[in-house]
Design a protein around this motif. Structure first.
Motif, short mmCIF file in Angstrom:
data_model
loop_
_atom_site.label_atom_id
_atom_site.label_comp_id
_atom_site.label_asym_id
_atom_site.label_seq_id
_atom_site.Cartn_x
_atom_site.Cartn_y
_atom_site.Cartn_z
N CYS A 163 -34.44 123.05 65.48
CA CYS A 163 -33.46 123.32 66.54
C CYS A 163 -33.75 124.66 67.21
CB CYS A 163 -32.06 123.33 65.96
SG CYS A 163 -31.54 121.73 65.34
N ARG A 164 -33.36 124.77 68.45
CA ARG A 164 -33.55 126.00 69.22
C ARG A 164 -32.26 126.80 69.28
NH1 ARG A 164 -36.16 122.70 74.07
NH2 ARG A 164 -38.13 122.17 73.07
N VAL A 165 -32.40 128.07 69.58
CA VAL A 165 -31.23 128.92 69.75
C VAL A 165 -30.36 128.35 70.86
CG1 VAL A 165 -30.44 131.22 70.43
CG2 VAL A 165 -32.42 130.98 68.92
N GLY A 166 -29.07 128.22 70.59
CA GLY A 166 -28.12 127.66 71.55
C GLY A 166 -27.77 126.20 71.27
N ASP A 167 -28.54 125.53 70.41
CA ASP A 167 -28.25 124.14 70.07
C ASP A 167 -27.02 124.04 69.20
OD1 ASP A 167 -30.46 123.32 71.46
OD2 ASP A 167 -31.66 122.80 69.70
N LEU A 182 -22.05 123.10 54.14
CA LEU A 182 -22.90 122.11 54.79
C LEU A 182 -22.72 120.75 54.11
CD1 LEU A 182 -26.26 123.98 55.43
CD2 LEU A 182 -24.72 123.03 57.12
N SER A 183 -22.09 119.85 54.80
CA SER A 183 -21.92 118.49 54.31
C SER A 183 -21.97 117.56 55.52
CB SER A 183 -20.61 118.34 53.55
OG SER A 183 -19.52 118.67 54.37
N TYR A 184 -21.91 116.26 55.29
CA TYR A 184 -22.02 115.29 56.37
C TYR A 184 -21.00 115.58 57.46
CZ TYR A 184 -21.94 110.90 58.89
OH TYR A 184 -21.99 109.96 59.88
N GLY A 185 -21.47 115.66 58.69
CA GLY A 185 -20.60 115.85 59.84
C GLY A 185 -20.27 117.29 60.19
N THR A 186 -20.72 118.25 59.40
CA THR A 186 -20.43 119.66 59.67
C THR A 186 -21.15 120.11 60.94
OG1 THR A 186 -20.20 120.14 57.32
CG2 THR A 186 -20.59 122.01 58.77
N GLU A 187 -20.42 120.77 61.83
CA GLU A 187 -21.02 121.31 63.05
C GLU A 187 -21.77 122.60 62.73
OE1 GLU A 187 -19.46 123.39 67.10
OE2 GLU A 187 -18.41 121.58 66.48
N VAL A 188 -22.98 122.71 63.26
CA VAL A 188 -23.82 123.88 63.06
C VAL A 188 -24.33 124.34 64.43
CG1 VAL A 188 -25.90 124.79 61.98
CG2 VAL A 188 -24.55 123.06 60.79
N SER A 189 -24.14 125.62 64.74
CA SER A 189 -24.66 126.20 65.97
C SER A 189 -25.76 127.19 65.64
CB SER A 189 -23.56 126.92 66.74
OG SER A 189 -22.54 126.02 67.12
N VAL A 190 -26.86 127.10 66.36
CA VAL A 190 -27.98 128.03 66.15
C VAL A 190 -27.73 129.24 67.06
CG1 VAL A 190 -30.48 128.31 66.16
CG2 VAL A 190 -29.49 126.04 65.77
N VAL A 202 -30.32 116.77 60.86
CA VAL A 202 -29.19 116.91 61.77
C VAL A 202 -29.35 115.96 62.96
CG1 VAL A 202 -28.77 119.32 61.15
CG2 VAL A 202 -30.32 118.80 63.01
N ARG A 203 -28.26 115.84 63.72
CA ARG A 203 -28.29 115.06 64.97
C ARG A 203 -27.44 115.81 66.00
NH1 ARG A 203 -24.87 112.75 61.54
NH2 ARG A 203 -22.77 112.29 62.22
N TYR A 204 -27.65 115.47 67.26
CA TYR A 204 -26.97 116.18 68.34
C TYR A 204 -25.54 115.74 68.57
CZ TYR A 204 -30.93 118.93 69.81
OH TYR A 204 -31.93 119.84 69.84
N ASP A 205 -25.22 114.49 68.36
CA ASP A 205 -23.85 114.04 68.65
C ASP A 205 -23.21 113.52 67.38
OD1 ASP A 205 -25.52 111.86 68.45
OD2 ASP A 205 -24.52 110.73 70.01
N TYR A 206 -21.92 113.80 67.25
CA TYR A 206 -21.16 113.34 66.08
C TYR A 206 -20.62 111.96 66.38
CZ TYR A 206 -17.86 113.15 62.28
OH TYR A 206 -17.17 112.77 61.16
#
Length: 76
Positions: A6-10, A32-40, A71-75
């Motif tokens: 992932c890139r900064v800002g993702d 960190l578990s399934y569905g947790t939002e992570v921002s770089v 990871v994936r981009y959309d929940y």
């Protein structure tokens, strides 16, 4: 996709953790578990480490460890 790619800002969501033992337990301890939002947020100048916003906490994770987090981009 791996978290290390992932890139900064993702902003991504955790799909699964592909490690075991102590490192997996550490990831679960920081939330960190399934569905947790992570921002770089940041990337180190010399590379190898990025800073992530996870559950309102700034956490630094080595790219070698982040490559075990899928990871994936959309929940969904």
């Amino acid at each position: 996709m791996k978290l290390s790619e992932c890139r900064v800002g993702d902003r991504v969501y955790v799909d699964r953790i592909d490690s075991c033992g102590d490192i997996k337990r550490r990831f679960l301890d920081i939330g960190l578990s399934y569905g947790t939002e992570v921002s770089v947020l940041y990337k180190s100048i010399c590379g190898g480490i990025k800073a992530y916003l996870i559950r309102n906490s700034l956490i630094g994770i080595r790219d070698s460890d982040a490559s075990n987090i899928v990871v994936r981009y959309d929940y969904e």
